[in-house]
Design a protein around this motif. Sequence first.
Motif, short mmCIF file in Angstrom:
data_model
loop_
_atom_site.label_atom_id
_atom_site.label_comp_id
_atom_site.label_asym_id
_atom_site.label_seq_id
_atom_site.Cartn_x
_atom_site.Cartn_y
_atom_site.Cartn_z
N GLU A 1 -50.23 -7.29 -12.89
CA GLU A 1 -51.48 -7.71 -13.55
C GLU A 1 -52.03 -8.94 -12.81
OE1 GLU A 1 -50.93 -9.17 -17.59
OE2 GLU A 1 -53.00 -8.67 -18.11
N TYR B 1 -53.40 -16.26 -13.40
CA TYR B 1 -53.65 -15.60 -14.68
C TYR B 1 -54.08 -16.65 -15.70
CZ TYR B 1 -52.92 -12.68 -18.79
OH TYR B 1 -53.09 -11.97 -19.96
N LYS C 1 -58.13 -3.02 -19.78
CA LYS C 1 -57.15 -3.37 -20.82
C LYS C 1 -57.77 -3.18 -22.21
CE LYS C 1 -53.92 -7.25 -21.50
NZ LYS C 1 -53.64 -8.60 -20.94
N PHE D 1 -54.94 -9.86 -25.08
CA PHE D 1 -53.77 -10.70 -25.35
C PHE D 1 -54.24 -11.95 -26.10
CE2 PHE D 1 -50.57 -13.70 -23.13
CZ PHE D 1 -49.65 -13.57 -24.17
N CYS E 1 -50.19 -4.60 -19.61
CA CYS E 1 -49.44 -5.65 -20.30
C CYS E 1 -49.45 -5.53 -21.83
CB CYS E 1 -49.96 -7.02 -19.85
SG CYS E 1 -48.70 -8.30 -20.06
N TYR E 2 -50.30 -6.28 -22.53
CA TYR E 2 -50.27 -6.30 -24.01
C TYR E 2 -50.47 -4.91 -24.58
CZ TYR E 2 -51.00 -8.78 -28.50
OH TYR E 2 -50.89 -9.27 -29.79
N ARG F 1 -47.60 -3.07 -26.31
CA ARG F 1 -47.17 -3.35 -27.70
C ARG F 1 -47.76 -2.35 -28.69
NH1 ARG F 1 -44.49 -8.07 -28.65
NH2 ARG F 1 -44.54 -9.65 -27.02
N ALA G 1 -47.85 -9.19 -17.29
CA ALA G 1 -47.49 -10.58 -16.95
C ALA G 1 -47.05 -11.24 -18.25
CB ALA G 1 -48.67 -11.31 -16.32
N PHE G 2 -45.90 -10.80 -18.79
CA PHE G 2 -45.37 -11.51 -19.95
C PHE G 2 -45.03 -12.93 -19.50
CE2 PHE G 2 -43.92 -8.60 -23.63
CZ PHE G 2 -44.99 -7.73 -23.47
N ASN G 3 -44.63 -13.75 -20.43
CA ASN G 3 -44.43 -15.17 -20.17
C ASN G 3 -43.00 -15.55 -20.56
OD1 ASN G 3 -44.53 -15.84 -23.19
ND2 ASN G 3 -46.30 -14.54 -22.79
N THR H 1 -42.42 -14.85 -24.66
CA THR H 1 -42.30 -13.46 -25.17
C THR H 1 -41.54 -12.56 -24.19
OG1 THR H 1 -44.45 -12.83 -24.23
CG2 THR H 1 -44.43 -13.64 -26.51
N TYR I 1 -49.64 -20.70 -15.89
CA TYR I 1 -49.02 -19.63 -16.67
C TYR I 1 -47.73 -19.22 -15.97
CZ TYR I 1 -48.66 -15.20 -19.27
OH TYR I 1 -48.24 -14.17 -20.07
O1 LIG Z 1 -47.40 -9.28 -25.18
C1 LIG Z 1 -47.00 -10.30 -24.65
O2 LIG Z 1 -46.11 -10.98 -25.15
C2 LIG Z 1 -47.59 -10.79 -23.37
C3 LIG Z 1 -48.84 -10.08 -23.02
C4 LIG Z 1 -49.51 -10.61 -21.82
O3 LIG Z 1 -49.05 -11.53 -21.19
C5 LIG Z 1 -50.73 -9.98 -21.34
O4 LIG Z 1 -51.27 -9.11 -22.01
O5 LIG Z 1 -51.16 -10.34 -20.25
#
Ligand SMILES: O=C(O)CCC(=O)C(=O)O
Length: 322
Positions: free
Chosen positions: A59, A65, A149, A153, A191-192, A195, A216-218, A221, A254
């Motif tokens: 991402e 980011y 997307k 997020f 990414c998000y 979920r 790109a989770f962090n 999370t 980030y």
């Molecule tokens: O869902 C998450 O915890 C991170 C999501 C995220 O970093 C994103 O959508 O870019």
Amino acid sequence: MATSAPAPTSPGALLLKKPVKIACIQLASGADKAANLAHARDKVREAASAGAKIVVLPECFNSPYGCDFFPSYAETLLPSPPTSEQSPSFHALSAMARENNIYLVGGSIPEQAPSKASSSSSNPDASKTYYNTSLTFSPTGALLASHRKVHLFDIEIPGKIKFKESDVLSPGNKVTIVTLPGYGKIAVAICYDIRFPELAMIAARRGCFALIYPGAFNTTTGPLHWRLQGQARAMDNQIFVALCSPARDLSAGYHAWGHSLVVDPMAQVLVEAEESETIVYAEIDGERIEEARKGIPLRDQRRFDVYADVSQGAVRFEENEE
Ligand SMILES: O=C(O)CCC(=O)C(=O)O
């Protein structure tokens, strides 16, 4: 864009027609877009030289980011194809796919499009709409699909992380299924989006062999949910899942989690990176999907008389022709 879809692929057909090597490039990128594109090009060449035929970038691989960066890095993608002034990233990705004879899921980039809203506002940015967009190219360099997307997020975990993409970005509005001629279908989301199991379920029931998420989770999370989300989507759908993150850069605002990985249809992690720049590879084989589905025959045991099939009805999706 269609709002209904052809019948799901019949049980027994091999969803992935032949084994293929997939590579997730956990790219280290910085503030210099041209340097990021050049570096991505080197790493894509490296992945292709190692035999990968499906290569994935992370991402926002061409920019840092963060909401502050989206407008200044955004490129115009429509009408397609854009000129190289409108989108240097489009042309760089297309060339990477063509030069290396690979399918390239080109991570994501910030996209700008003219806003549908009135441009009479005094805010110059009000005349533009921004998206977080992933482009997938064929081995000839042709654009196969574009995914904006869908789920932005927007989270706040007090004392840990606050992020609100919707301050700047607008959401996409479709499920993206991409036919890779010679192999089968993948779904691409960002990414998000992972979920939201509905999106994965729809793609899987439409016959995809893999769900591919540039992400790109962090560092909050990521350790909690990154691998779990990958395994959960694989387990529920008995399908391969690939998650591709940027490398972690502690000098950036980030801090990406890293840990790019590939999961098999029994939810086993085939390969997982640490946090620094690397390429992870996995050989994936359609027989593994069939084995998982024969052993645990969820597909024949669903009770659509008890609950709805989310892959039917008012589904907005886009699927390219083989
Ligand atoms: O869902 C998450 O915890 C991170 C999501 C995220 O970093 C994103 O959508 O870019």
